[in-house]
Design an enzyme around this catalytic site. Structure first.
Site, short mmCIF file in Angstrom:
data_model
loop_
_atom_site.label_atom_id
_atom_site.label_comp_id
_atom_site.label_asym_id
_atom_site.label_seq_id
_atom_site.Cartn_x
_atom_site.Cartn_y
_atom_site.Cartn_z
N GLU A 198 10.68 52.37 41.36
CA GLU A 198 9.89 50.81 40.56
C GLU A 198 10.69 50.31 39.37
OE1 GLU A 198 6.44 50.57 40.85
OE2 GLU A 198 5.90 50.50 43.29
N GLU B 166 5.69 52.87 49.60
CA GLU B 166 4.18 52.92 49.12
C GLU B 166 4.04 51.16 49.86
OE1 GLU B 166 3.55 52.58 44.75
OE2 GLU B 166 5.08 54.25 44.99
#
Length: 330
Positions: free
Chosen positions: A160, A259
């Site tokens: 991320e 995720e």
């Protein structure tokens, strides 16, 4: 006069309705979660996946399960409890590490001994300090630790990285790419060649359009990856990660969904429908070779950012159906 009093009363009641906005999601049109997946974009391969070999057909299932205590016993109990409820072993166990936390803990080794593949989400630090050589000893130590476990590992280096709140330490896409290559070169020097390098931005970063700029290149990446959530926006997973899938289809790499999760805010029936649509979407995109659910309610998060399925019978049933489908047991 009477109309004026009624209008004043209506305005007063509207102003007093208040409530805890953390507990109620903003109104969102109900998406169609029953038909064809919202996005299909697939590279047919063959795929270059590094030491962690992608299955020829189907996809591996894994998860991050937040333990009650971040201890050896706590980690084993958390994973074991979910596996018991699912009636199967997880193929991938996601684990988070700060920059200075080494891989190879007793729980890491136990998961490996049980046949799972570790996905290490490694929060490396400031990219420019990495490039200045300030963390060389730490990086070498981690490379040696990963080499010593003697098993293939999925390594998500600063996942991320495209998040706006990380910009102060990422500096720029160019700095991130340079740091990636710098760290990977140290791993090469230490012969830590059992790591598959996983590049994992957010679905939002592809929607904004800035995530692709962080891509280090096909010669540097073994798996492409995305983190995608039905959090504050309740949309089909294909719609949320459609721009990522279009990007990934241009690269000969298997995909891992690092995720994914659907928030409790959307209710049991909505969550179950979202997960059934996710299963259809994963199957319709055979470049997706691994998925990992985010089985956690991070402390302090509003209900739009709580994703644990355990305890939600209807939603968990949908995830159980996915996890026990032969497609996800290659």
């Amino acid at each position: 006069m009477r109309k004026a009093l009624i209008l004043a009363l209506v305005l007063l009641l509207a102003g007093c309705s208040g409530g805890d906005t953390d507990k109620t999601p903003p109104p969102t049109p109900s998406p169609d979660l029953s038909g064809r997946p919202a996005a299909v974009a697939t590279n047919a391969g063959p795929f270059e996946s590094g030491p962690v070999v992608a299955p020829a057909r189907g996809a591996l299932v894994g998860a991050w399960i937040k333990p009650d205590e971040l201890t050896h016993v706590g980690r084993l109990a958390a994973v074991g409890s979910l596996e018991s409820d699912l009636g199967r072993k997880l193929s991938i166990v996601n684990t988070y590490r700060r920059f200075e936390q080494m891989v190879g803990t007793p729980s890491d080794r136990e998961f490996l001994a049980q046949g799972a593949t570790l996905m290490v989400s490694w929060a490396t630090g400031d990219n420019r300090s990495i490039l200045d050589g300030e963390h060389d000893d730490l990086i070498r130590k981690q490379a040696k630790a990963i080499r010593k476990i003697h098993k293939p590992v999925l390594l998500r280096m600063r996942w991320e990285m495209d998040r706006p709140n990380l910009r102060a330490t990422m500096w720029s896409a160019g700095d991130y790419i340079a740091a990636w290559k710098y760290v990977r070169n140290i791993f090469k020097q230490e012969h830590a060649d059992n790591a598959s390098w996983v590049w994992c931005p957010t679905a939002e970063g592809f929607i904004r359009g800035d995530a692709p700029g962080f891509y280090p290149g096909d010669d540097q990446v073994d798996w492409t990856c995305v983190d995608v959530y039905a959090g504050e926006l309740f949309q089909p997973i294909g719609q949320l990660m459609g721009p990522f899938l279009e990007f990934a289809a241009k690269h000969p790499k298997p995909i891992v969904i690092g995720e994914f999760g659907v928030a409790k805010a959307w209710g049991s029936a909505g969550r179950a429908a979202w997960l059934r649509d996710a299963e259809r979407t994963f199957k319709a995109n055979p470049q997706i070779k691994a998925i990992a659910y985010f089985e956690s309610d991070p402390e302090g998060n509003p209900i739009t950012k709580q994703f644990q399925l355990t305890g939600d019978r209807q939603a968990f049933k949908a995830f159980h159906a996915l996890a026990t489908d032969p497609y996800f047991n290659p």
